[in-house]
Write a protein that holds these residues in place. Sequence first.
Motif, mmCIF file in Angstrom:
data_model
loop_
_atom_site.group_PDB
_atom_site.id
_atom_site.type_symbol
_atom_site.label_atom_id
_atom_site.label_comp_id
_atom_site.label_asym_id
_atom_site.label_seq_id
_atom_site.Cartn_x
_atom_site.Cartn_y
_atom_site.Cartn_z
ATOM 1 N N ILE A 194 0.739 -1.062 -0.055
ATOM 2 C CA ILE A 194 0.075 0.047 0.053
ATOM 3 C C ILE A 194 0.984 1.215 -0.145
ATOM 4 O O ILE A 194 0.807 2.116 -0.718
ATOM 5 C CB ILE A 194 -0.940 -0.120 1.179
ATOM 6 N N ALA A 195 2.066 1.207 0.879
ATOM 7 C CA ALA A 195 2.830 2.406 0.862
ATOM 8 C C ALA A 195 3.418 2.605 -0.509
ATOM 9 O O ALA A 195 3.692 3.747 -1.084
ATOM 10 C CB ALA A 195 3.684 2.262 2.186
ATOM 11 N N ARG A 196 3.929 1.722 -0.939
ATOM 12 C CA ARG A 196 4.870 1.829 -2.210
ATOM 13 C C ARG A 196 3.925 2.206 -3.277
ATOM 14 O O ARG A 196 4.383 2.806 -4.272
ATOM 15 C CB ARG A 196 5.306 0.216 -2.683
ATOM 16 N N ARG A 197 2.558 1.792 -3.188
ATOM 17 C CA ARG A 197 1.596 1.980 -4.462
ATOM 18 C C ARG A 197 1.447 3.613 -4.277
ATOM 19 O O ARG A 197 1.071 4.405 -5.336
ATOM 20 C CB ARG A 197 0.352 1.159 -4.283
ATOM 21 N N LEU A 198 1.242 3.974 -2.969
ATOM 22 C CA LEU A 198 0.917 5.486 -2.945
ATOM 23 C C LEU A 198 2.403 6.463 -3.238
ATOM 24 O O LEU A 198 2.327 7.635 -3.429
ATOM 25 C CB LEU A 198 0.495 5.822 -1.369
ATOM 26 N N MET A 199 3.461 5.894 -2.988
ATOM 27 C CA MET A 199 4.761 6.838 -3.030
ATOM 28 C C MET A 199 4.735 7.251 -4.508
ATOM 29 O O MET A 199 4.794 6.561 -5.369
ATOM 30 C CB MET A 199 5.951 5.906 -2.581
ATOM 31 N N ILE A 200 5.310 8.811 -4.472
ATOM 32 C CA ILE A 200 5.619 9.387 -5.818
ATOM 33 C C ILE A 200 6.784 9.899 -5.573
ATOM 34 O O ILE A 200 7.216 10.684 -4.667
ATOM 35 C CB ILE A 200 4.337 10.473 -6.005
ATOM 36 N N GLU A 201 7.660 9.318 -6.407
ATOM 37 C CA GLU A 201 9.217 10.026 -6.552
ATOM 38 C C GLU A 201 9.256 11.332 -7.257
ATOM 39 O O GLU A 201 8.420 11.536 -8.338
ATOM 40 C CB GLU A 201 10.320 9.124 -6.955
ATOM 41 N N ARG A 202 9.802 12.631 -6.812
ATOM 42 C CA ARG A 202 9.768 13.569 -7.226
ATOM 43 C C ARG A 202 10.337 13.589 -9.012
ATOM 44 O O ARG A 202 9.718 14.245 -9.755
ATOM 45 C CB ARG A 202 10.675 14.556 -6.717
ATOM 46 N N ARG A 203 11.226 12.766 -9.090
ATOM 47 C CA ARG A 203 11.665 12.647 -10.630
ATOM 48 C C ARG A 203 10.909 11.978 -11.629
ATOM 49 O O ARG A 203 11.051 11.661 -12.684
ATOM 50 C CB ARG A 203 13.091 11.981 -10.451
ATOM 51 N N GLU A 204 9.858 11.427 -10.943
ATOM 52 C CA GLU A 204 8.605 10.560 -11.729
ATOM 53 C C GLU A 204 7.972 11.627 -12.632
ATOM 54 O O GLU A 204 7.435 11.321 -13.693
ATOM 55 C CB GLU A 204 7.736 9.865 -10.951
ATOM 56 N N LEU A 205 7.904 12.909 -12.096
ATOM 57 C CA LEU A 205 7.231 13.853 -12.889
ATOM 58 C C LEU A 205 7.911 15.071 -13.833
ATOM 59 O O LEU A 205 8.917 15.547 -13.215
ATOM 60 C CB LEU A 205 6.148 14.775 -12.070
ATOM 61 N N PRO A 206 8.165 15.284 -15.059
ATOM 62 C CA PRO A 206 8.668 16.102 -15.760
ATOM 63 C C PRO A 206 8.740 17.737 -15.252
ATOM 64 O O PRO A 206 9.795 18.101 -15.152
ATOM 65 C CB PRO A 206 7.988 16.266 -17.170
ATOM 66 N N LEU A 207 7.548 18.085 -14.464
ATOM 67 C CA LEU A 207 7.545 19.312 -14.022
ATOM 68 C C LEU A 207 8.618 19.451 -12.850
ATOM 69 O O LEU A 207 8.794 20.568 -12.328
ATOM 70 C CB LEU A 207 6.248 19.671 -13.782
ATOM 71 N N ASP A 208 8.766 18.606 -12.316
ATOM 72 C CA ASP A 208 9.880 18.435 -11.144
ATOM 73 C C ASP A 208 11.358 18.519 -11.349
ATOM 74 O O ASP A 208 11.974 18.596 -10.603
ATOM 75 C CB ASP A 208 9.496 17.506 -10.167
#
Length: 468
Positions: A194-208
């Motif tokens: 559940i925690a891993r599914r919720l986690m978002i790494e900042r480098r996943e998004l181009p705008l970051d």
Amino acid sequence: MESEKQLPWGYRWRSSRIFILTTVLVALFAETFLYGFVVPILSFMLEDRLGMDPSKTQRMTTAVLTVHGFVSLISAPIIAHFADKTPSRKTPLLIALAGCVAGTLLVASTFSIEALFIGRILQAVSGSATWIVGFATLTDNIDLDHVGKALGTAMSVVTAAQLGGPIVAGALLELVGYWPTWSAPLLVLFLDIIARRLMIERRELPLDRPPSPKLTAPRDPEESERAPLLPPSSPTNKSPDSNTGATETEQVKPSRSFYRIMISDAGVVACVLNTLTFATLISAFDATLPLHLRDTFHWNTLSVGMILLTLQLPPMFLGPVVGWLRDRVGARLPATIGWTLSAPGLWLLGVPGDKKFPWASPETNGEAIFLTGLVSLGIVFTLIRGGGTMQLVAATKDMEAKDPNIFGEFGGSSRVFSLTEVAFSLGSMLGPLISGTLSETAGYYYMNLVMGAFCLPVALSCFLYFRV
């Protein structure tokens, strides 16, 4: 405003450092908890569920536990290679989790001895992935000035899992039965997923990913698509085609020369030696202490288990403190002091019960001397544990600061931690082999003397090559 609409639900807290680090710590806890969970109930699984002859239990137990270290040793570099090719750490973590759940179900089911080994192999591969990618994620999201505290906290969590796994398994088996016992690790794994599914790494998004200030604005759509992939422009004017060719060359080279680059650095070799020797010592204790305490002081299994806690409890409570110390003074001083003090500490452990030292016989002061030496070593080992890993992270960040493309587009964090995983797995295999052979042929005292002698060159390598 347009960029805010592109943000996924809960982006702020799901991508926060605290949530990412908590997710990684839960993953490390789950993998370590699961590794030791099977130990106290393995004999029940082999004899009661598989109907194995009790005379074969010890040999099969050794095989089941050894295969984990062997598979980790082989799989770690392969896992790290592919993990460093992916832009997101979450995907490898989720794949590792799926393998861990499948392996755990196979082990728990004990359909056959083959299923047990296949399940253990799956646990080993997924466990290696968790350690490698988890620690890589940890260091990617922590500033270098705080790496010591982060790794110290991680080591405390891992130690708690090492202690908790066997205790919880043994207690639950007695109280609630076999299948309810396995609900504990499965619950931890599902919380992890559940925690891993919720986690978002900042480098996943181009705008970051802010564009480099050195890059000029693209002049046409084709350049616009290529621009984020190009390295910062040099003072000399070069054509886009030549830049693209250079980038491709730089990206291919590191993947082929990563381990050559690392092993050619004396500081990295010192880090690997630190981890290898520490793992050898810890596994040597597991292989020789129970039998020595039984033969010398006639202690029962419960007493031996409680005594071994003295090696684990100090790192669990002092890990963050020592991590803070490393952030303040560097890794060199704590590691050098720790390895230097380990030499006389190991010698002292071999003295009680040896005929050359009548003042330390079991009938006089032997037990008190042994307990004092073991508690002292537990504290001293806190100065050592994780020191090589921290130094390795620092050395890698220095290399990447000088040449951002040295390890490829997404860095080399996973491959860096594969070095520590391989070193620890190799040490875990060598420890019982070396200590068992020496104890049987030369005696427990001389085995400890040799182990203590190993510590001194490691201390020298830390003093010469670790960062101040």
